[in-house]
Enzyme design. Structure first.
Site, mmCIF file in Angstrom:
data_model
loop_
_atom_site.group_PDB
_atom_site.id
_atom_site.type_symbol
_atom_site.label_atom_id
_atom_site.label_comp_id
_atom_site.label_asym_id
_atom_site.label_seq_id
_atom_site.Cartn_x
_atom_site.Cartn_y
_atom_site.Cartn_z
ATOM 1 N N ARG A 1 122.868 -84.721 -1.084
ATOM 2 C CA ARG A 1 122.159 -83.883 -1.453
ATOM 3 C C ARG A 1 122.635 -83.031 -3.562
ATOM 4 O O ARG A 1 120.561 -83.583 -3.858
ATOM 5 C CB ARG A 1 122.238 -82.538 -1.021
ATOM 6 C CG ARG A 1 121.622 -81.032 -1.228
ATOM 7 C CD ARG A 1 121.418 -80.030 -0.257
ATOM 8 N NE ARG A 1 122.556 -79.915 -0.126
ATOM 9 C CZ ARG A 1 123.253 -78.752 -0.581
ATOM 10 N NH1 ARG A 1 122.894 -78.341 -2.057
ATOM 11 N NH2 ARG A 1 124.414 -78.209 -0.118
ATOM 12 N N TYR B 1 94.840 -80.506 -4.769
ATOM 13 C CA TYR B 1 95.693 -80.533 -2.682
ATOM 14 C C TYR B 1 96.235 -78.646 -2.965
ATOM 15 O O TYR B 1 96.825 -78.385 -2.636
ATOM 16 C CB TYR B 1 97.284 -81.507 -3.012
ATOM 17 C CG TYR B 1 97.626 -82.111 -2.402
ATOM 18 C CD1 TYR B 1 97.373 -82.973 -0.965
ATOM 19 C CD2 TYR B 1 98.965 -81.193 -0.919
ATOM 20 C CE1 TYR B 1 97.143 -83.343 0.045
ATOM 21 C CE2 TYR B 1 99.104 -81.562 -0.303
ATOM 22 C CZ TYR B 1 98.432 -82.933 0.502
ATOM 23 O OH TYR B 1 99.389 -83.085 1.374
ATOM 24 N N ASP C 1 99.820 -82.926 -12.240
ATOM 25 C CA ASP C 1 100.114 -83.783 -10.540
ATOM 26 C C ASP C 1 99.320 -84.769 -10.865
ATOM 27 O O ASP C 1 98.376 -85.174 -10.496
ATOM 28 C CB ASP C 1 99.465 -83.111 -8.826
ATOM 29 C CG ASP C 1 99.671 -83.265 -8.631
ATOM 30 O OD1 ASP C 1 99.577 -84.960 -7.475
ATOM 31 O OD2 ASP C 1 100.148 -83.028 -6.844
ATOM 32 N N LYS D 1 101.883 -91.773 -1.350
ATOM 33 C CA LYS D 1 100.737 -92.710 -1.941
ATOM 34 C C LYS D 1 100.809 -93.716 -2.770
ATOM 35 O O LYS D 1 101.246 -94.082 -1.925
ATOM 36 C CB LYS D 1 99.351 -91.391 -2.748
ATOM 37 C CG LYS D 1 99.719 -90.109 -1.856
ATOM 38 C CD LYS D 1 99.286 -90.535 -0.915
ATOM 39 C CE LYS D 1 99.433 -88.901 0.194
ATOM 40 N NZ LYS D 1 99.063 -87.479 -0.520
HETATM 41 C C1 LIG Z 1 99.535 -86.020 -0.565
HETATM 42 C C2 LIG Z 1 99.489 -84.996 -1.704
HETATM 43 C C3 LIG Z 1 100.607 -84.019 -2.378
HETATM 44 C C4 LIG Z 1 101.426 -83.596 -1.253
HETATM 45 O O1 LIG Z 1 102.296 -85.146 -1.359
HETATM 46 P P1 LIG Z 1 103.152 -85.196 0.674
HETATM 47 O O2 LIG Z 1 104.198 -85.965 0.548
HETATM 48 O O3 LIG Z 1 102.615 -84.922 1.360
HETATM 49 O O4 LIG Z 1 103.923 -83.440 0.884
HETATM 50 C C5 LIG Z 1 100.516 -83.506 -3.302
HETATM 51 N N1 LIG Z 1 99.550 -83.304 -4.570
HETATM 52 C C6 LIG Z 1 98.613 -84.880 -3.821
HETATM 53 C C7 LIG Z 1 97.229 -85.077 -5.263
HETATM 54 C C8 LIG Z 1 98.367 -85.363 -2.633
HETATM 55 O O5 LIG Z 1 97.580 -86.515 -3.415
#
Ligand SMILES: *Cc1c(COP(=O)(O)O)cnc(C)c1O
Length: 393
Positions: A58, A111, A183, A208
């Site tokens: 962890r 998001y 982000d 992604k």
């Molecule tokens: C998918 C996504 C998230 C969340 O990510 P997870 O891996 O599903 O927890 C956050 N921000 C954006 C822009 C996303 O596309």
């Protein structure tokens, strides 16, 4: 050669590489929860930070560290912290960097779960947020208060691909003594370097583009400043949203081809977006690479490419959108994005169904809006798939 001097693609392939005793070409999966100490003194020294060496997964693990070092280099940061998911990265950033009484200015179309985390949960701990269209600098400036400690920006934003001027917003944050957190999931480190533009923290859902193969959920955060990095790491370790070694191995493997995947997908995306603009069934197309995109010029300056996310409005509204999604054969009807396979989804009834209709429409997320994540298939096949589906819809 010094790793810092390598080009982006060399860093993708070699960044974080760990030399093990067998000389293995890739970092092995250290699937272990704990690490033995050489002596009681060694254990105490590792805990005290005066000796190097791992303690417990962890807290840190060689396979996870390899991925973190690779991304830290790509983002030109002092360090990166891998997390169990993108939401884990966002929760870590909020909890590590905010306290009671703080105010956040955030992109309105962040998001969905990011907004829920702030409005439903951080609010219980006395953190307030104002949501604005951060692609409009005056709105950002107008929302700032003396208690504003964070500007949280998602750029390009989902699903309308609005682009925020990071250099300008970083300037506003600095004037206020607030941190700029970005982000950057929709861009990936290949297309956008928020820290180089003045942001303090950049985070990704590696689910992604970074992993890119639709087989892992994960997240990562990188910081420009050592103190911020330490706060992020401590929060991740304490909260327990660490990545798992096997997950880290897969993400690191996927990451190596990031540039190749995006270069191809964005070439196809431009072709598909231009073709969609010419279709009578389509009211309008939003693709950053098209001159019709409102922040096309800004994106050209701020990003190294336009990516592979397209949204478009069907003239026939919700019904036409639904028919289109039920008619495509090659594009998969699914949420998520940034993988090798092309995905199609309907924001109003899927990813953004939780947003009240009024707010959704104010944000431009209309019933006929379709989101399309271009993969690396043959572009001719993707266009033919859409053509057949549109003609049927
Ligand atoms: C998918 C996504 C998230 C969340 O990510 P997870 O891996 O599903 O927890 C956050 N921000 C954006 C822009 C996303 O596309």
């Amino acid at each position: 050669m010094d790793a810092k001097d390598l080009g982006f693609c060399s860093k993708l392939v070699h960044g974080g590489a760990l030399k093990d005793v067998f000389g293995s070409a890739v970092t092995p999966i250290y699937q272990t929860s704990t690490f033995g100490f050489e002596s009681a003194k060694d254990g105490a020294d590792r805990f005290a930070g005066s000796a190097s060496g791992y303690i417990y997964t962890r807290i840190g693990n060689p396979t996870i560290s390899a991925l973190e070092q690779c991304v830290a280099g790509l983002e030109e940061s002092v360090g990166a912290v891998a997390t169990s998911s993108g939401m884990g990265a966002i929760a870590t950033a909020y909890l590590a960097l905010l306290r009671q009484g703080d105010h956040v200015v955030s992109t309105a179309s962040v998001y969905g779960p990011t907004r829920i985390l702030m409005e439903k949960h951080l609010s219980r701990f006395g953190v307030a947020a104002t949501y604005v269209d951060t692609s409009n600098l005056e709105e950002v400036r107008g929302a700032l208060r003396s208690e504003t400690k964070m500007i949280y920006v998602e750029t390009p934003s989902n699903p309308l691909m609005q682009v925020t001027d990071l250099r300008a917003v970083a300037g506003l944050a600095r004037e206020r003594g607030a941190l700029l957190v970005v982000d950057s999931t929709f861009a990936s480190p290949f297309l956008q370097k928020p820290l180089a533009l003045g942001a303090d923290v950049v985070l990704h859902s590696v689910t992604k583009f970074i992993n890119g193969h639709a087989d892992v959920v994960g997240g990562i955060i990188a910081a420009r400043d050592t103190d911020v990095y330490r706060r992020l790491r401590e929060m991740m370790v304490t909260m327990g949203c660490n990545m798992d070694p096997h997950q880290a191995y897969l993400v690191h493997r996927g990451l190596k081809t990031l540039a190749l995947r995006i270069e191809r997908a964005q070439r196809s995306a431009l072709e598909i977006a231009s073709w969609l603009e010419s279709r009578p069934e389509v009211a309008w197309v939003r693709y950053i690479g098209l001159p019709s995109h409102p922040q096309h010029e800004l994106a050209r300056k701020q990003m190294a490419g336009f990516g592979s996310m397209i949204s478009f409005e069907m003239k026939g509204g919700m019904e036409a959108g639904r028919q289109l999604m039920d008619s495509v054969k090659l594009a998969m009807l699914a949420v998520s994005l940034g993988g090798v396979e092309t995905l199609i989804e309907h924001p109003a009834s899927m990813t953004h169904a939780g947003v009240p209709r009024k707010e959704r429409e104010a944000a431009g997320i209309t019933d006929g809006l379709v989101r399309y994540s271009v993969g690396i298939e043959d572009v001719g096949d993707l266009i033919e798939d859409l053509r057949r589906a549109l003609e049927g819809a």
